[in-house]
Motif scaffolding. Structure first.
Motif, PDB file in Angstrom:
ATOM      1  N   ASN A 153       6.157   4.514  -0.021  1.00 15.20           N
ATOM      2  CA  ASN A 153       5.352   5.425  -0.833  1.00 15.20           C
ATOM      3  C   ASN A 153       4.291   4.669  -1.629  1.00 15.20           C
ATOM      4  O   ASN A 153       3.139   5.112  -1.729  1.00 15.20           O
ATOM      5  CB  ASN A 153       6.251   6.234  -1.767  1.00 15.20           C
ATOM      6  N   LYS A 175       1.625   3.503   0.950  1.00 21.77           N
ATOM      7  CA  LYS A 175       0.732   4.594   1.386  1.00 21.77           C
ATOM      8  C   LYS A 175      -0.282   4.944   0.300  1.00 21.77           C
ATOM      9  O   LYS A 175      -1.451   5.189   0.596  1.00 21.77           O
ATOM     10  CB  LYS A 175       1.561   5.821   1.767  1.00 21.77           C
ATOM     11  N   ASN A 187      -4.212   4.626   0.894  1.00 22.34           N
ATOM     12  CA  ASN A 187      -5.048   5.831   0.769  1.00 22.34           C
ATOM     13  C   ASN A 187      -6.119   5.667  -0.299  1.00 22.34           C
ATOM     14  O   ASN A 187      -7.245   6.132  -0.151  1.00 22.34           O
ATOM     15  CB  ASN A 187      -4.169   7.047   0.453  1.00 22.34           C
ATOM     16  N   LEU A 242       0.021   0.001  10.230  1.00 19.71           N
ATOM     17  CA  LEU A 242       0.354   1.266   9.582  1.00 19.71           C
ATOM     18  C   LEU A 242      -0.854   2.179   9.678  1.00 19.71           C
ATOM     19  O   LEU A 242      -1.988   1.745   9.451  1.00 19.71           O
ATOM     20  CB  LEU A 242       0.741   0.999   8.127  1.00 19.71           C
ATOM     21  N   PRO A 269      -2.346   5.476   7.992  1.00 21.06           N
ATOM     22  CA  PRO A 269      -2.221   6.466   6.919  1.00 21.06           C
ATOM     23  C   PRO A 269      -2.352   7.902   7.407  1.00 21.06           C
ATOM     24  O   PRO A 269      -1.764   8.819   6.828  1.00 21.06           O
ATOM     25  CB  PRO A 269      -3.361   6.108   5.961  1.00 21.06           C
ATOM     26  N   GLY A 306       1.672   7.421   7.488  1.00 20.92           N
ATOM     27  CA  GLY A 306       2.024   6.043   7.180  1.00 20.92           C
ATOM     28  C   GLY A 306       2.994   5.421   8.156  1.00 20.92           C
ATOM     29  O   GLY A 306       3.540   4.355   7.896  1.00 20.92           O
TER      30      GLY A 306
END
Length: 311
Positions: free
Chosen positions: A5, A8, A12, A168, A170, A174
């Motif tokens: 979390n 991500k 972002n 990864l 997004p 993610g």
């Protein structure tokens, strides 16, 4: 998932599409050691196979199911090497070496490579031979435990046979994808709060090292910090690891370098009393690297690994 979390959110906020993370399939020796010295032949490894053989002093990857002769490490006083003139697949060769000698041969540096090539020449071995090098499962670059997984459904798929690194995405919640390591993407770094130093130093030497290179020897003034220490100390090479814990003979108390007295307690039985033997020298605190990782009292002249903090 807490780490995911945070990651991500960081990605972002940066507005990027794809980023590298530190998950990779790596080569290692059958003995368990990482492959730091590499001596691949031209165009090798090609990424499609998981085991390695030696030809003219250079390494090539090949399917582990193929059959070759092989070289074992052993307790042989002359060379420590044994050539087995039987053809076996890599796994069976490993089992044979472990049952009858020590293990499939490791080639950890240039000197060992030259010794093995001399052994091959002296014994007139003209065929390819298995060595103890294989590509292991996925590993984090900081060697931490690969128990949490967040692959997208159907991944990793090793499309093309050469997808040994992880990115990864997004836009895919993610989730992780395996991909060729030579692709170029932005990447995310992290800094551990705690750094395990695998040098054997006295407590004053360890203190000097931490203050010159980081912030200080770690102070463990809470159960939460002890849990972080426990995650780090497992990789130590000594039976205990120095902490920023010190005994004052004048006051008869233990205290942390951060300034706190020892309120949170995690002492092993018989350790951490105020009544220390000051005549034998100043005592400092260490944490056991195994078992229940309790704290112990040791003379500051003992040489141990140690943990530095960044803040």
């Amino acid at each position: 998932m807490n780490d995911m979390n945070e990651l991500k959110k960081s990605v972002n906020d940066g507005g990027v599409q794809l980023v590298w993370i530190g998950l990779q399939r790596k080569w290692q020796w059958s003995s368990g050691e990482p492959a730091l010295y590499l001596n691949w032949g031209f165009g090798q490894p090609d990424g499609r196979d998981e085991c390695a053989f030696m030809r003219n002093g250079e390494w090539h990857d090949w399917p582990c199911s193929k059959s070759l002769t092989f070289i074992c490490n052993s307790s042989n006083r002359n060379t420590g090497l044994v050539f087995v003139n039987q053809t076996k697949n890599w796994k069976d060769a490993q089992s044979y070496c472990r049952q009858n000698h020590t293990d499939l041969v490791s080639v950890r540096n240039q000197n060992e490579s030259q010794q093995i090539q001399k052994f091959i020449n002296d014994n007139r071995i003209s065929n390819d031979v298995w060595i103890g090098l294989f590509r292991d499962s996925w590993q984090w670059s900081d060697q931490s435990n690969y128990s949490f997984r967040y692959w997208k459904s159907g991944e990793p798929n090793n499309a093309g046979g050469d997808e040994n690194c992880t990115m990864l995405n997004p836009n895919a919640l993610g989730h992780w994808f395996d991909i060729i390591c030579t692709n170029q993407y932005p990447f995310v770094c992290h800094e551990d709060k705690l750094i395990l130093i695998k040098e054997n130093l006295t407590w004053p030497e360890a203190l000097r090292h931490c203050r010159q290179n980081y912030t200080d020897l770690v102070s463990v003034h809470s159960e939460e910090m002890q849990e972080e220490v426990m995650n780090v100390v497992k990789r130590a090479s000594t039976e205990a690891v120095w902490l920023g814990l010190r005994h004052s003979c004048i006051l008869g108390i233990w205290y942390w370098l951060s300034g706190e007295t020892v309120c949170y307690q995690n002492w092993a039985p018989g350790n951490g009393t105020g009544d220390e033997d000051c005549e034998s020298g100043v005592r400092s605190g260490a944490v056991l690297s195994g078992g229940d990782q309790r704290w112990i009292s040791r003379p500051e002249t003992h040489k141990l690994n140690f943990i530095c903090s960044r803040s």
